[in-house]
Motif scaffolding. Structure first.
Motif, PDB file in Angstrom:
ATOM      1  N   GLY A 210       6.317  -3.274   3.880  1.00  0.00           N
ATOM      2  CA  GLY A 210       6.839  -2.100   4.577  1.00  0.00           C
ATOM      3  C   GLY A 210       7.323  -2.384   5.982  1.00  0.00           C
ATOM      4  O   GLY A 210       7.132  -3.486   6.497  1.00  0.00           O
ATOM      5  N   PRO A 211       7.954  -1.370   6.603  1.00  0.00           N
ATOM      6  CA  PRO A 211       8.336  -0.064   6.071  1.00  0.00           C
ATOM      7  C   PRO A 211       9.430  -0.200   5.007  1.00  0.00           C
ATOM      8  O   PRO A 211      10.218  -1.139   5.051  1.00  0.00           O
ATOM      9  CB  PRO A 211       8.864   0.685   7.304  1.00  0.00           C
ATOM     10  N   ALA A 212       9.483   0.770   4.092  1.00  0.00           N
ATOM     11  CA  ALA A 212      10.424   0.637   2.986  1.00  0.00           C
ATOM     12  C   ALA A 212      10.780   2.010   2.423  1.00  0.00           C
ATOM     13  O   ALA A 212      10.030   2.976   2.599  1.00  0.00           O
ATOM     14  CB  ALA A 212       9.819  -0.234   1.884  1.00  0.00           C
ATOM     15  N   THR A 213      11.921   2.066   1.758  1.00  0.00           N
ATOM     16  CA  THR A 213      12.351   3.299   1.099  1.00  0.00           C
ATOM     17  C   THR A 213      11.684   3.429  -0.266  1.00  0.00           C
ATOM     18  O   THR A 213      11.119   2.465  -0.793  1.00  0.00           O
ATOM     19  CB  THR A 213      13.874   3.302   0.906  1.00  0.00           C
ATOM     20  N   VAL A 214      11.794   4.609  -0.850  1.00  0.00           N
ATOM     21  CA  VAL A 214      11.319   4.799  -2.216  1.00  0.00           C
ATOM     22  C   VAL A 214      12.025   3.826  -3.152  1.00  0.00           C
ATOM     23  O   VAL A 214      11.403   3.224  -4.042  1.00  0.00           O
ATOM     24  CB  VAL A 214      11.542   6.256  -2.677  1.00  0.00           C
ATOM     25  N   ALA A 215      13.332   3.653  -2.957  1.00  0.00           N
ATOM     26  CA  ALA A 215      14.097   2.738  -3.815  1.00  0.00           C
ATOM     27  C   ALA A 215      13.575   1.313  -3.699  1.00  0.00           C
ATOM     28  O   ALA A 215      13.535   0.571  -4.691  1.00  0.00           O
ATOM     29  CB  ALA A 215      15.581   2.785  -3.440  1.00  0.00           C
ATOM     30  N   ASP A 216      13.151   0.913  -2.499  1.00  0.00           N
ATOM     31  CA  ASP A 216      12.591  -0.428  -2.323  1.00  0.00           C
ATOM     32  C   ASP A 216      11.302  -0.588  -3.124  1.00  0.00           C
ATOM     33  O   ASP A 216      11.103  -1.594  -3.816  1.00  0.00           O
ATOM     34  CB  ASP A 216      12.290  -0.695  -0.841  1.00  0.00           C
ATOM     35  N   VAL A 217      10.403   0.390  -3.014  1.00  0.00           N
ATOM     36  CA  VAL A 217       9.128   0.312  -3.740  1.00  0.00           C
ATOM     37  C   VAL A 217       9.391   0.230  -5.235  1.00  0.00           C
ATOM     38  O   VAL A 217       8.777  -0.577  -5.954  1.00  0.00           O
ATOM     39  CB  VAL A 217       8.230   1.527  -3.422  1.00  0.00           C
ATOM     40  N   GLN A 218      10.305   1.047  -5.717  1.00  0.00           N
ATOM     41  CA  GLN A 218      10.604   1.067  -7.148  1.00  0.00           C
ATOM     42  C   GLN A 218      11.285  -0.223  -7.594  1.00  0.00           C
ATOM     43  O   GLN A 218      11.057  -0.683  -8.722  1.00  0.00           O
ATOM     44  CB  GLN A 218      11.464   2.291  -7.481  1.00  0.00           C
ATOM     45  N   ALA A 219      12.110  -0.808  -6.732  1.00  0.00           N
ATOM     46  CA  ALA A 219      12.758  -2.082  -7.081  1.00  0.00           C
ATOM     47  C   ALA A 219      11.721  -3.176  -7.231  1.00  0.00           C
ATOM     48  O   ALA A 219      11.823  -4.038  -8.111  1.00  0.00           O
ATOM     49  CB  ALA A 219      13.790  -2.456  -6.013  1.00  0.00           C
ATOM     50  N   TRP A 220      10.713  -3.182  -6.372  1.00  0.00           N
ATOM     51  CA  TRP A 220       9.637  -4.188  -6.464  1.00  0.00           C
ATOM     52  C   TRP A 220       8.797  -3.978  -7.714  1.00  0.00           C
ATOM     53  O   TRP A 220       8.534  -4.923  -8.464  1.00  0.00           O
ATOM     54  CB  TRP A 220       8.747  -4.097  -5.228  1.00  0.00           C
ATOM     55  N   ALA A 221       8.392  -2.750  -7.960  1.00  0.00           N
ATOM     56  CA  ALA A 221       7.472  -2.476  -9.067  1.00  0.00           C
ATOM     57  C   ALA A 221       8.185  -2.432 -10.414  1.00  0.00           C
ATOM     58  O   ALA A 221       7.589  -2.756 -11.443  1.00  0.00           O
ATOM     59  CB  ALA A 221       6.739  -1.157  -8.828  1.00  0.00           C
ATOM     60  N   GLY A 222       9.451  -2.007 -10.407  1.00  0.00           N
ATOM     61  CA  GLY A 222      10.135  -1.758 -11.668  1.00  0.00           C
ATOM     62  C   GLY A 222       9.745  -0.428 -12.270  1.00  0.00           C
ATOM     63  O   GLY A 222      10.113  -0.115 -13.402  1.00  0.00           O
ATOM     64  N   VAL A 223       8.994   0.367 -11.510  1.00  0.00           N
ATOM     65  CA  VAL A 223       8.475   1.649 -11.980  1.00  0.00           C
ATOM     66  C   VAL A 223       9.251   2.776 -11.312  1.00  0.00           C
ATOM     67  O   VAL A 223       9.498   2.734 -10.102  1.00  0.00           O
ATOM     68  CB  VAL A 223       6.973   1.776 -11.653  1.00  0.00           C
ATOM     69  N   THR A 224       9.636   3.782 -12.084  1.00  0.00           N
ATOM     70  CA  THR A 224      10.381   4.908 -11.537  1.00  0.00           C
ATOM     71  C   THR A 224       9.456   6.070 -11.183  1.00  0.00           C
ATOM     72  O   THR A 224       8.247   6.014 -11.430  1.00  0.00           O
ATOM     73  CB  THR A 224      11.439   5.386 -12.544  1.00  0.00           C
ATOM     74  N   LYS A 225      10.026   7.093 -10.575  1.00  0.00           N
ATOM     75  CA  LYS A 225       9.337   8.337 -10.211  1.00  0.00           C
ATOM     76  C   LYS A 225       8.219   8.114  -9.192  1.00  0.00           C
ATOM     77  O   LYS A 225       7.277   8.917  -9.106  1.00  0.00           O
ATOM     78  CB  LYS A 225       8.788   9.044 -11.458  1.00  0.00           C
TER      79      LYS A 225
END
Length: 363
Positions: A210-225
């Motif tokens: 972090g800091p990071a956007t929601v899109a960044d977190v989802q790109a790392w995890a591969g998990v949506t929502k």
């Protein structure tokens, strides 16, 4: 509050233990980093070499052998090396990534459409309860039960539906061989399993990236929502230079943008280049195309003033090891000398007992 690209760069370096020496045990480093990218066997060793002073391959190999860490398909459907407790807690959260792979258009969808997936999973679990199987062995054993289905498709299925770990000697420094599998809860019998928590997964990501956007977190995890999860969390918010909302842990600090960032050699598949939707805090789009190949390989990189400025590769023989440093842009003599020195140290660490050479390549 807006954060500059340079502040975000320094924050990433700091969280990724690349701004100053990380004087901590190797297991603590792997935990802090939210695991290590590990689809090839040895990148985790290079990742720790450039982050933990004095790191030696046995420091990580011993953790694999005593089952403190494991290699497992997790975030983005790729193999990561993570602490044992994280493997058990995060695998259910990333199951959606595996489910998507099973429904995607590929050569396996048609043959697998004719199978009872739960039955194949049960058969595989029963086989693995008896002993670990290599990839080839498990594929052949499953074909005996399901002779109409190719072994490659059966393996694709079981890697998706079961929490399989790749056990040693896979991932042990200097060892070769194909993956050998065991079911995670069998291999990690006795490890206390935490309740899977998407919010905790987000917290661990922000602590490491972090800091990071929601899109960044989802790109790392591969998990949506995950935006829905993040909205319910107590997090600090900022804006990036493009006006997008950044999230961070409430007690996390940010380095000054003028904090010096020493030249470094990042290893192949380093996660700092793979764990954001917007990777420009670390690498330009132009340079990214030269570092990440069309078939998904990620070269070792030259980090100067906190950003990727080139790549490195090694060639080895029985007697010698050579490293080629390839800058993508002009680098000062002082930084070039520091990278050449780092290259010699890396060769001495990775290829002891050989002659070593570091070459600076021209564009």
């Amino acid at each position: 509050m807006h954060l500059s690209h340079r502040v975000l760069n320094r924050a990433t370096l700091d969280r990724q233990l690349l701004l100053k020496p990380a004087k901590m045990p190797v297991l603590d480093a792997v935990t802090h980093l939210a695991g290590l990218q590990a689809q090839a066997p040895f990148p985790p060793y290079y990742a720790l070499w450039c982050r933990v002073p004095g790191f030696q391959p046995d420091d990580l190999a011993s953790l694999l052998l005593d089952r403190s860490v494991v290699r497992m398909v997790l975030m983005r459907g790729t193999v990561h090396l993570v602490p044992a407790a994280d493997a058990l807690a995060w695998r259910p959260l990333t199951q959606i990534v595996m489910d998507r792979a099973l429904t995607a258009a590929n050569q396996h969808r048609e043959p697998l459409s004719k199978l009872d997936h739960d039955a194949v999973a049960k058969t595989t679990s029963e086989l693995l309860r008896e002993r670990p199987y290599s990839s080839d062995q498990l594929g052949k054993a499953l074909v005996e039960h399901y002779p109409e289905t190719p072994a490659a498709s059966l393996m694709f299925l079981v890697r998706a539906v079961l929490p399989l770990v790749q056990i040693p000697p896979r991932g042990i420094w200097g060892k070769a061989g194909q993956p050998t599998y065991q079911v995670a809860d069998h291999w990690l019998d006795g490890v206390a399993a935490r309740e899977p928590s998407a919010a905790e997964l987000v917290r661990r990501y922000l602590a490491a990236f972090g800091p990071a956007t929601v899109a960044d977190v989802q790109a790392w995890a591969g998990v949506t929502k995950l935006g829905e999860v993040i909205e319910e969390m107590d997090l600090r918010t900022y804006l990036d230079p493009e006006g997008r909302t950044l999230y961070d842990l409430p007690d996390a600090t940010l380095p000054d943008e003028d904090t010096p960032a020493p030249p470094r050699l990042l290893g192949p598949f380093d996660q700092t280049l793979l764990s954001y939707a917007d990777r420009t805090r670390m690498i330009s789009d132009e340079h990214r195309k030269r570092v990440i190949t069309v078939n998904g390989l990620v070269k070792g990189t030259l980090l100067v003033d906190g950003r990727v400025r080139g790549s490195w590769e090694t060639t080895t023989t029985r007697e010698s090891a050579a490293m080629a440093l390839t800058p993508f842009e002009r680098i000062s003599k002082r930084d070039t000398a520091a990278l050449e020195s780092a290259g010699r140290k890396l060769l001495a660490w990775a290829e002891p007992g050989k002659t070593h050479e570091v070459r600076l390549m021209s564009e």
